[in-house]
Design a protein around this motif. Structure first.
Motif, PDB file in Angstrom:
ATOM      1  N   LYS A 154       7.767  13.872   4.491  1.00  0.00           N
ATOM      2  CA  LYS A 154       7.211  12.489   3.780  1.00  0.00           C
ATOM      3  C   LYS A 154       8.594  11.603   3.479  1.00  0.00           C
ATOM      4  N   LYS A 155       8.739  10.713   4.369  1.00  0.00           N
ATOM      5  CA  LYS A 155      10.109   9.668   4.219  1.00  0.00           C
ATOM      6  C   LYS A 155      10.137   8.863   2.890  1.00  0.00           C
ATOM      7  N   SER A 156       8.772   8.546   2.394  1.00  0.00           N
ATOM      8  CA  SER A 156       8.438   7.748   1.046  1.00  0.00           C
ATOM      9  C   SER A 156       7.211   7.721   1.107  1.00  0.00           C
ATOM     10  N   ASN A 157       6.482   7.113  -0.252  1.00  0.00           N
ATOM     11  CA  ASN A 157       5.188   6.683  -0.456  1.00  0.00           C
ATOM     12  C   ASN A 157       4.542   6.000   0.486  1.00  0.00           C
ATOM     13  N   ARG A 158       5.380   5.360   1.540  1.00  0.00           N
ATOM     14  CA  ARG A 158       4.734   4.552   2.604  1.00  0.00           C
ATOM     15  C   ARG A 158       5.034   4.854   3.813  1.00  0.00           C
ATOM     16  N   SER A 159       5.628   6.143   4.087  1.00  0.00           N
ATOM     17  CA  SER A 159       6.114   6.500   5.406  1.00  0.00           C
ATOM     18  C   SER A 159       6.063   8.111   5.370  1.00  0.00           C
ATOM     19  N   LEU A 160       5.596   8.427   6.949  1.00  0.00           N
ATOM     20  CA  LEU A 160       5.630   9.747   7.187  1.00  0.00           C
ATOM     21  C   LEU A 160       6.103   9.940   8.614  1.00  0.00           C
ATOM     22  N   GLN A 161       6.501  11.189   8.901  1.00  0.00           N
ATOM     23  CA  GLN A 161       6.939  11.552  10.191  1.00  0.00           C
ATOM     24  C   GLN A 161       6.382  12.850  10.694  1.00  0.00           C
ATOM     25  N   ILE A 162       6.006  13.175  11.590  1.00  0.00           N
ATOM     26  CA  ILE A 162       5.274  14.372  12.045  1.00  0.00           C
ATOM     27  C   ILE A 162       5.659  14.781  13.506  1.00  0.00           C
ATOM     28  N   TYR A 192       0.853  -1.224  -0.020  1.00  0.00           N
ATOM     29  CA  TYR A 192      -0.066   0.004  -0.127  1.00  0.00           C
ATOM     30  C   TYR A 192       0.691   1.237   0.119  1.00  0.00           C
ATOM     31  N   LEU A 193       0.334   2.350  -0.402  1.00  0.00           N
ATOM     32  CA  LEU A 193       1.059   3.568  -0.180  1.00  0.00           C
ATOM     33  C   LEU A 193       0.115   4.753  -0.015  1.00  0.00           C
ATOM     34  N   PHE A 194       0.655   5.795   0.187  1.00  0.00           N
ATOM     35  CA  PHE A 194      -0.054   7.245   0.393  1.00  0.00           C
ATOM     36  C   PHE A 194      -0.282   7.679  -1.163  1.00  0.00           C
ATOM     37  N   THR A 195      -1.667   8.057  -1.246  1.00  0.00           N
ATOM     38  CA  THR A 195      -1.599   8.591  -2.739  1.00  0.00           C
ATOM     39  C   THR A 195      -2.215   9.965  -2.723  1.00  0.00           C
ATOM     40  N   LYS A 196      -2.340  10.574  -1.606  1.00  0.00           N
ATOM     41  CA  LYS A 196      -2.793  11.989  -1.260  1.00  0.00           C
ATOM     42  C   LYS A 196      -1.508  12.969  -1.262  1.00  0.00           C
ATOM     43  N   GLY A 197      -1.828  14.184  -1.472  1.00  0.00           N
ATOM     44  CA  GLY A 197      -0.609  15.093  -1.212  1.00  0.00           C
ATOM     45  C   GLY A 197      -0.639  15.586   0.325  1.00  0.00           C
ATOM     46  N   MET A 198       0.495  16.094   0.723  1.00  0.00           N
ATOM     47  CA  MET A 198       0.729  16.425   2.319  1.00  0.00           C
ATOM     48  C   MET A 198      -0.396  17.128   2.861  1.00  0.00           C
ATOM     49  N   LYS A 199      -0.883  18.256   1.829  1.00  0.00           N
ATOM     50  CA  LYS A 199      -1.869  19.295   2.509  1.00  0.00           C
ATOM     51  C   LYS A 199      -3.298  18.431   2.972  1.00  0.00           C
ATOM     52  N   VAL A 200      -3.546  17.455   1.982  1.00  0.00           N
ATOM     53  CA  VAL A 200      -4.640  16.763   1.914  1.00  0.00           C
ATOM     54  C   VAL A 200      -4.392  15.997   3.216  1.00  0.00           C
ATOM     55  N   ILE A 201      -3.299  15.215   3.367  1.00  0.00           N
ATOM     56  CA  ILE A 201      -3.348  14.310   4.641  1.00  0.00           C
ATOM     57  C   ILE A 201      -3.544  15.325   6.139  1.00  0.00           C
ATOM     58  N   VAL A 202      -2.947  16.464   6.076  1.00  0.00           N
ATOM     59  CA  VAL A 202      -3.072  17.433   6.977  1.00  0.00           C
ATOM     60  C   VAL A 202      -4.480  17.737   7.407  1.00  0.00           C
ATOM     61  N   HIS A 203      -5.424  18.107   6.063  1.00  0.00           N
ATOM     62  CA  HIS A 203      -6.681  18.630   6.404  1.00  0.00           C
ATOM     63  C   HIS A 203      -7.606  17.278   6.912  1.00  0.00           C
ATOM     64  N   ASN A 204      -7.188  16.236   6.531  1.00  0.00           N
ATOM     65  CA  ASN A 204      -8.240  15.126   6.819  1.00  0.00           C
ATOM     66  C   ASN A 204      -7.907  14.303   8.108  1.00  0.00           C
ATOM     67  N   VAL A 205      -6.336  14.596   8.508  1.00  0.00           N
ATOM     68  CA  VAL A 205      -6.308  14.011   9.951  1.00  0.00           C
ATOM     69  C   VAL A 205      -6.049  14.993  11.059  1.00  0.00           C
ATOM     70  N   PHE A 206      -5.991  16.171  10.920  1.00  0.00           N
ATOM     71  CA  PHE A 206      -5.928  17.145  11.792  1.00  0.00           C
ATOM     72  C   PHE A 206      -7.388  18.186  11.508  1.00  0.00           C
ATOM     73  N   THR A 207      -8.469  17.444  11.756  1.00  0.00           N
ATOM     74  CA  THR A 207      -9.724  17.974  11.381  1.00  0.00           C
ATOM     75  C   THR A 207     -10.120  19.053  12.284  1.00  0.00           C
ATOM     76  N   ASP A 208      -9.481  19.184  13.398  1.00  0.00           N
ATOM     77  CA  ASP A 208      -9.887  20.503  14.182  1.00  0.00           C
ATOM     78  C   ASP A 208      -9.344  21.637  13.925  1.00  0.00           C
ATOM     79  N   TYR A 209      -8.706  21.830  12.625  1.00  0.00           N
ATOM     80  CA  TYR A 209      -7.800  22.782  12.444  1.00  0.00           C
ATOM     81  C   TYR A 209      -7.774  23.134  10.891  1.00  0.00           C
TER      82      TYR A 209
END
Length: 209
Positions: free
Chosen positions: A133-141, A85-102
């Protein structure tokens, strides 16, 4: 002459695309931001306040909350997608969907590392976040910086210099009784399935930055 020009152009491309890396040393409770093997900032011997693991369909999130010696409480998240599996969305979309209170503002980007300012939808308080974005399968925040530290991190990254530690708080801070409250992300099945943050490799979905 042409060879020299090509060499200079190649070096310029690699310099422009160099990425600051987030390095987590769980054994020493330290976080580091480095660029081209140059350490910009680190939090040696921080105190571990909270540790958690979130297991979802084809994705694991490892979460750590640290109290640094100089007065910051930082949350670190290591996000890993399962093999195949891999991430298919951009980083802005990921932040928008994961940090939903912001809501968010992308302040600066260097290579595959993104510097975000998040604004609480409830009370307009600010939260400052780094995402690699370390890779298409890994993020660090990492998040929990003050505005001064966040802006200094950007300047130190731009100029490839050590963070100015004189801006750090270095005073006692009141720690929340519920340490899990420092986790501000909301990873859930809606993120993964309905919002399609990840997909099977080879599914034809375009991988976005």
């Amino acid at each position: 002459m042409k060879s020299i020009f090509l060499l200079i152009s190649t070096l310029a491309v690699f310099t422009a695309c160099s990425t600051p890396h987030i390095i987590h040393h769980e054994d020493t409770h330290s976080l580091e931001l480095s660029l081209d093997n140059f350490s910009i900032a680190d939090t040696a011997d921080a105190k571990l306040l909270y540790k958690s693991r979130v297991n979802l369909s084809n994705i694991n999130i490892y979460q750590f909350v640290y109290q640094t010696q100089l007065g910051l409480v930082l949350t670190y998240e290591d996000v890993q997608v399962s093999s195949g599996y891999l991430f298919t969305k951009g980083m802005k979309v990921i932040v928008h969907n994961v940090f939903t209170d912001y809501s968010y503002d992308l302040v600066y980007t260097k290579g595959n590392t993104y510097f975000f300012k998040l604004i609480s939808k409830k009370d307009q308080t600010l939260m400052y976040l780094l995402l690699e974005k370390k890779s298409n399968r890994s993020l660090q925040i990492i998040y929990g910086f003050t505005s001064e530290v966040f802006n200094e991190l950007i300047q130190a990254t731009k100029k490839k210099r050590v963070l100015d530690n004189t801006i750090l708080i270095n005073k006692p801070i009141k720690i929340l009784q519920d340490k899990s409250a420092y986790i501000r992300s909301q990873w859930n099945y809606k993120n993964i399935i309905l919002d399609n943050l990840i997909s099977k490799a080879g599914s034809g979905r375009r991988v976005k930055r």
